[in-house]
Design an enzyme around this catalytic site. Structure first.
Site, PDB file in Angstrom:
ATOM      1  CG  HIS A   9      -1.742  -1.006   1.596  1.00  0.00           C
ATOM      2  ND1 HIS A   9      -1.318  -2.139   2.214  1.00  0.00           N
ATOM      3  CD2 HIS A   9      -3.082  -1.142   1.414  1.00  0.00           C
ATOM      4  CE1 HIS A   9      -2.354  -2.946   2.400  1.00  0.00           C
ATOM      5  NE2 HIS A   9      -3.432  -2.377   1.924  1.00  0.00           N
ATOM      6  CG  ASP A  64       1.880  -0.959   3.313  1.00  0.00           C
ATOM      7  OD1 ASP A  64       1.139  -0.570   4.230  1.00  0.00           O
ATOM      8  OD2 ASP A  64       1.545  -1.802   2.455  1.00  0.00           O
ATOM      9  CD  GLU A 115      -7.893  -8.408  -0.711  1.00  0.00           C
ATOM     10  OE1 GLU A 115      -6.910  -7.880  -1.272  1.00  0.00           O
ATOM     11  OE2 GLU A 115      -7.905  -8.700   0.497  1.00  0.00           O
ATOM     12  CD  GLU A 118      -7.177 -11.848   3.124  1.00  0.00           C
ATOM     13  OE1 GLU A 118      -6.815 -10.755   2.648  1.00  0.00           O
ATOM     14  OE2 GLU A 118      -7.365 -12.032   4.340  1.00  0.00           O
ATOM     15  CG  HIS A 140     -10.903 -11.234   2.887  1.00  0.00           C
ATOM     16  ND1 HIS A 140     -10.515 -10.177   2.102  1.00  0.00           N
ATOM     17  CD2 HIS A 140     -10.231 -11.088   4.064  1.00  0.00           C
ATOM     18  CE1 HIS A 140      -9.661  -9.411   2.775  1.00  0.00           C
ATOM     19  NE2 HIS A 140      -9.469  -9.952   3.959  1.00  0.00           N
ATOM     20  CG  ASP A 196      -4.267 -10.977  -0.714  1.00  0.00           C
ATOM     21  OD1 ASP A 196      -3.408 -10.953  -1.616  1.00  0.00           O
ATOM     22  OD2 ASP A 196      -4.701  -9.951  -0.165  1.00  0.00           O
ATOM     23  CG  ASP A 231      -9.061 -10.414   7.827  1.00  0.00           C
ATOM     24  OD1 ASP A 231      -8.775 -11.508   7.331  1.00  0.00           O
ATOM     25  OD2 ASP A 231      -8.786  -9.318   7.292  1.00  0.00           O
ATOM     26  CG  ASP A 260      -4.935 -11.011   7.556  1.00  0.00           C
ATOM     27  OD1 ASP A 260      -5.812 -11.560   6.872  1.00  0.00           O
ATOM     28  OD2 ASP A 260      -4.748  -9.776   7.558  1.00  0.00           O
TER      29      ASP A 260
HETATM   30  C1  XLS Z   1      -7.657  -6.391   4.492  1.00  0.00           C
HETATM   31  C2  XLS Z   1      -7.172  -6.676   3.164  1.00  0.00           C
HETATM   32  C3  XLS Z   1      -6.068  -5.778   2.668  1.00  0.00           C
HETATM   33  C4  XLS Z   1      -5.922  -5.858   1.174  1.00  0.00           C
HETATM   34  C5  XLS Z   1      -5.102  -4.759   0.589  1.00  0.00           C
HETATM   35  O1  XLS Z   1      -8.365  -7.161   5.102  1.00  0.00           O
HETATM   36  O2  XLS Z   1      -6.803  -8.018   3.124  1.00  0.00           O
HETATM   37  O3  XLS Z   1      -4.872  -6.057   3.311  1.00  0.00           O
HETATM   38  O4  XLS Z   1      -5.388  -7.079   0.773  1.00  0.00           O
HETATM   39  O5  XLS Z   1      -5.588  -3.516   0.902  1.00  0.00           O
HETATM   40 CA    CA Z   2      -5.922  -9.156   1.463  1.00  0.00          CA
HETATM   41 CA    CA Z   3      -7.362 -10.188   5.538  1.00  0.00          CA
END
Ligand code: XLS
Ligand code: CA
Ligand code: CA
Length: 439
Positions: free
Chosen positions: A101, A104, A232, A268, A271, A296, A307, A309
């Site tokens: 991003h 980042d 996404e 993702e 998600h 993702d 989420d 991750d």
């Molecule tokens: C957030 C998203 C984010 C996207 C990019 O939940 O996964 O990280 O992948 O903005």
């Molecule tokens: Ca993502």
């Molecule tokens: Ca995520």
């Protein structure tokens, strides 16, 4: 480059009997699987936000992560150190791509001009590091959700000044993505959603989101950015109801607004499960619609409803994901981006290596199993047989559009004895297990 992670040299393939925790047991970049090298099939990418910017903060506690650039205090010094650390990390991990991003890579300034200057300065450094290492940009994206100005959304904000500001930021990130040779550009909905309909003009917000995306398409044409645009989906978090809920919602949205020619979908895993789907369901639905663009690669936790991750380690899931990706003919120009973070308690730099090794090996292992499964055609043949009634007789006529309700009713009157066959789910699960545990 051995400044930021001196405790690790290059992580290489040692084979499945290796007990070296800093080696790959399955990811062998040059090994050919399904006509392409693993490197080409998997197109691994590091997520800049988690790996370089994640501090291990949660809502109950401050950051825990120990990082070798942690003593720096000036934002631009930190940004430069992170860029160098990123490329040292990716080189040591043999990760060929990264994603970022705008926020980042460079700190926001006092003004928009200063923010853009910071971005230009760091983008130039990143360009040099890309040249020196051969590492490429999978995708860029714009953070339109962290700053308080986006509290009500960006392209779907009720405030037109926010819409304009968001456009300025996306324009800039697109330019940088182009400059760095980015192969894709991602739109994740951030705060594009709503909390309550009591204060929301749903129609205007959706129309505005589409207007925003059309403007992005137009600007890409104007500057000659030819990367693939990706949306996404995510059903919730941060808003209660995100507009890009899941693949089905995104397909409907793209088609409603004439955007389907310009976008594919970045799926993702976490998600998908938040939306109440399996990862494979989302991949399949996108694939059969010609919209599977990128992934993702992470996983959620079955017992937590948010989420998380996490690094993907569930080989069943990676196998079925790679099955879809192989049937898709691969992901390029997309890839497998580790939008994954180490747990807050995994605070040491070496945990970043363990996390990525876990994810890369889980996907490489999944690729090997999926390829064998596909070559055997056991599932494909079963499915083809299950639907064989549509290849001859009345089924063929249905598929070819040669009959309507009148003809079908006549047929039903003449064929009142219907013979069904078993779906054989348990048998198929056993067959899958045979491939999973073949070695
Ligand atoms: C957030 C998203 C984010 C996207 C990019 O939940 O996964 O990280 O992948 O903005
Ligand atoms: Ca993502
Ligand atoms: Ca995520």
């Amino acid at each position: 480059m051995n400044k930021y992670f001196p405790e690790v040299t290059k992580v290489v393939f040692e084979g499945k009997d290796s007990r070296n925790p800093l080696a790959f047991r399955y990811y062998d970049p040059q090994r050919v699987v399904g006509g392409k090298t693993m490197e080409e099939q998997l197109r691994f990418s590091m997520a800049y936000w988690h790996t370089l910017c994640g501090a291990g903060v949660d809502m109950f506690g401050s950051g825990t992560a120990v990082r070798s650039w942690g003593h720096l205090t000036k934002p631009m010094d930190i940004a430069k150190a992170k860029a160098e650390a990123a490329f040292e990390f990716m080189s040591k991990m043999q990760i060929p791509f990264f994603c970022f991003h705008d926020v980042d890579i460079a700190p926001e300034g006092e003004t928009l001009e200063e923010t853009f200057q910071n971005l230009d300065e760091i983008a130039a450094l990143i360009k040099d590091l890309m040249k020196a290492t051969g590492i490429k940009l999978l995708w860029g994206t714009t953070n339109l959700f962290t700053h308080p100005r986006f509290m009500h959304g960006a392209a779907t904000s009720p405030n037109a000044d926010v819409f304009a500001y968001a456009a300025a930021r996306v324009k800039k990130t697109m330019e940088i993505t182009k400059e760095l040779g980015g192969e894709n550009y991602v739109f994740w909905g951030g705060r594009e959603g709503y909390e309550t309909l009591l204060n929301t003009d749903l129609k205007l917000e959706l129309d505005n989101l589409a207007r925003f995306l059309h403007m992005a398409v137009d600007y890409a044409k104007e500057i000659g950015f030819t990367g693939q645009f990706l949306i996404e989906p995510k059903p919730k978090e941060p808003t209660k109801h995100q507009y890009d809920f899941d693949v089905a919602a995104v397909i409907g949205f793209l088609k409603t607004y004439g955007l389907e020619k310009y976008f594919k979908i970045n799926i993702e895993a976490n998600h998908a499960t938040l939306a109440g789907h399996t990862f494979q369901h989302e991949l399949r639905l996108a694939r059969i619609n010609g919209l599977l663009g990128s992934v993702d690669a992470n996983q959620g936790d079955d017992l937590l409803g948010w989420d998380t991750d996490q690094f993907p380690t569930n080989i069943y899931t990676t196998t079925l994901a790679m099955y879809e990706i192989l049937l898709n003919g691969g992901l390029a120009p997309g890839g497998l981006n580790f939008d994954a973070k180490v747990r807050r308690g995994s605070f040491e730099p070496i945990d970043l290596f363990y996390g990525h090794i876990a994810g890369m090996d889980a996907f490489a292992h999944g690729l090997l199993i999926a390829q064998r499964l596909l070559e055997s055609r056991e599932l494909e043949d079963f499915i083809a047989e299950r639907y064989s009634s549509y290849r001859t007789g009345i089924g063929e006529k249905i598929v070819k559009g040669e009959v309507g309700f009148k003809e079908l009713a006549q047929y039903a009157l003449e064929h009142q004895e219907i013979k069904l066959t078993s779906g054989r789910q348990e048998l198929l699960e056993t067959i899958l297990n045979r491939y999973m545990f073949a070695d």
